[in-house]
Design an enzyme around this catalytic site. Structure first.
Site, PDB file in Angstrom:
ATOM      1  CG  HIS A 158      22.714  26.103 -13.350  1.00 15.86           C
ATOM      2  ND1 HIS A 158      21.532  26.807 -13.317  1.00 15.86           N
ATOM      3  CD2 HIS A 158      23.507  26.730 -14.256  1.00 15.86           C
ATOM      4  CE1 HIS A 158      21.604  27.816 -14.181  1.00 15.86           C
ATOM      5  NE2 HIS A 158      22.781  27.787 -14.761  1.00 15.86           N
TER       6      HIS A 158
ATOM      7  CD  GLU B 282      29.545  27.531 -15.820  1.00 13.07           C
ATOM      8  OE1 GLU B 282      29.005  26.487 -15.368  1.00 13.07           O
ATOM      9  OE2 GLU B 282      28.986  28.640 -15.849  1.00 13.07           O
TER      10      GLU B 282
END
Length: 393
Positions: free
Chosen positions: A265, A318
């Site tokens: 991320h 996700e």
């Protein structure tokens, strides 16, 4: 001497405004909405409550107040419903995100949306609530129309998350599935000044109407580097196929420097708190897919420690989001649209906040092309008195 300020590529680390909506503290693995932990809210409150918090700045005292306001707004107006079959038929992709942008443009016209610059705070709020409530209904209708099915009417007695699942599948979801999706939606309502949120605020700073702001945000979200990863993370599990193939598949990609979808991320330098929560939800739902996803995660972390020592890489939102949505009956092409049904609430909260500031967002750029001014090439333009005559046939 220039008075411009050079900033990092992508505006990384640059503070562009003040906000009371929330913030991501990536080094700590923590983010919040207003003054509350986003994960605490996902664990203990409803989506409707969090919606009120984002838009109005406080949690409602009456646990049913937000639902009573939102539920009637979920019904698709007749003029918009009439346009949906044509929008669905015009799409060549099963993903309804492009159709949603068109449908919201029609909804804005039908609602008579006026520029934020010309509206009162009360009118802006009303437009924001209507837009957010309508978005999942539009997505569900477009999905069903593309599948050759009739859209399903919204039910006022269902929670926002349960109603969304019902309008897609035609079946009232189980309580665990509805709550699993609701917690996911709460956890993704807002997440700092990401690309789509910043896009919405830039458009809002021009005084445009709220439907234009959200349309621009949806355009940013449609990019695979921003909103397309939940289905791609599940694609990774499909590509690996089974636990006994994981090491060879993962090792080859790590050594080749390839990205493994669902990991890493740009903000978090520790475990993504949304991923931690979704992993717990996935485990509560159970099944072979969950066991497989956990095993792959463990192997990725172990292989990274072996092959790339010192590199911090964890699952992001996700990875387990795709697992949870799949287990709750959502088709893969609806993963990113489902994310949009929650993030639209955060976009609108940011738009409402930006509308209170009359300063347009207008940054500068650094020109790096050929040094101007250069002489124009000969014959670049005809004489001003030359009259164009079409050639004779």
């Amino acid at each position: 001497m220039s008075d411009t300020i050079t900033v990092p590529r992508g505006l990384a680390g640059v503070v562009v405004t003040d906000t009371t909506i929330g913030r991501v503290r990536g080094a700590e693995g923590f983010y919040h909405y207003r003054q509350y932990s986003a994960i605490d809210l996902a664990e203990h409150r409803t989506l409707e409550d969090v919606w009120a918090l984002l838009v109005d700045g406080c949690l409602p005292d009456d646990p049913t107040a937000a639902h009573r306001e939102i539920a009637p707004l979920r019904h698709i107006p007749p003029a918009v419903a009439a346009a949906l079959p044509g929008i669905a038929a015009a799409s060549t992709s099963p993903d309804p995100m492009g159709g949603l942008r068109a449908a919201l443009a029609v909804a804005g016209l039908a609602a008579g949306a006026r520029p934020l610059y010309d509206t009162s705070p009360a009118e802006r709020r009303a437009q924001a609530m209507a837009l957010c409530a309508l978005t999942p209904s539009l997505l569900a209708a477009l999905f069903r129309l593309r599948a050759g099915l009739e859209p399903i009417e919204s039910r006022d007695d269902l929670s926002h998350a349960a109603n969304y699942l019902y309008m897609i599948t035609g079946e009232v979801p189980s309580a665990p599935n509805a709550r699993a999706i609701e917690r996911y939606l709460i956890a993704t309502v807002d997440h700092g000044f990401n690309a789509s949120t910043f896009t919405a605020r830039v458009i809002a700073s021009t005084g445009a109407d709220i439907y234009a702001c959200v349309g621009g945000a949806l355009g940013a979200l449609s990019g695979p580097l921003h909103g397309g990863a939940p289905s791609r993370a599940l694609d990774t599990l499909d590509a690996i196929g089974s636990a006994d193939r994981a090491d060879a598949w993962l090792r080859a990609r790590i050594l080749n420097g390839e990205r493994i979808m669902g990991f890493g991320h740009p903000v978090y330098r520790t475990e993504d708190p949304r991923s931690r929560m979704l992993k717990g939800i996935a485990r509560s739902l159970g099944g072979e897919l969950v066991d497989f996803a956990v095993a792959v995660e463990d192997r990725v972390l172990s292989l990274l420690a072996e092959l790339k020592p010192g590199r911090e890489l964890h699952t992001n939102v996700e990875y387990y989001a795709g697992v949870v949505m799949h287990l709750c009956g959502l088709p893969r092409e609806m993963f990113t649209p489902t994310f949009a049904t929650s993030r639209v609430i955060g976009w609108c909260a940011n738009v409402l906040e930006q509308a209170e500031d009359s300063k347009i967002i207008r940054p500068d750029s650094r020109y790096v092309g050929p040094r101007p001014p250069q002489p124009l090439p000969a014959g670049a333009a005809p004489p001003m008195d030359q009259v164009y005559s079409p050639p004779r046939s």
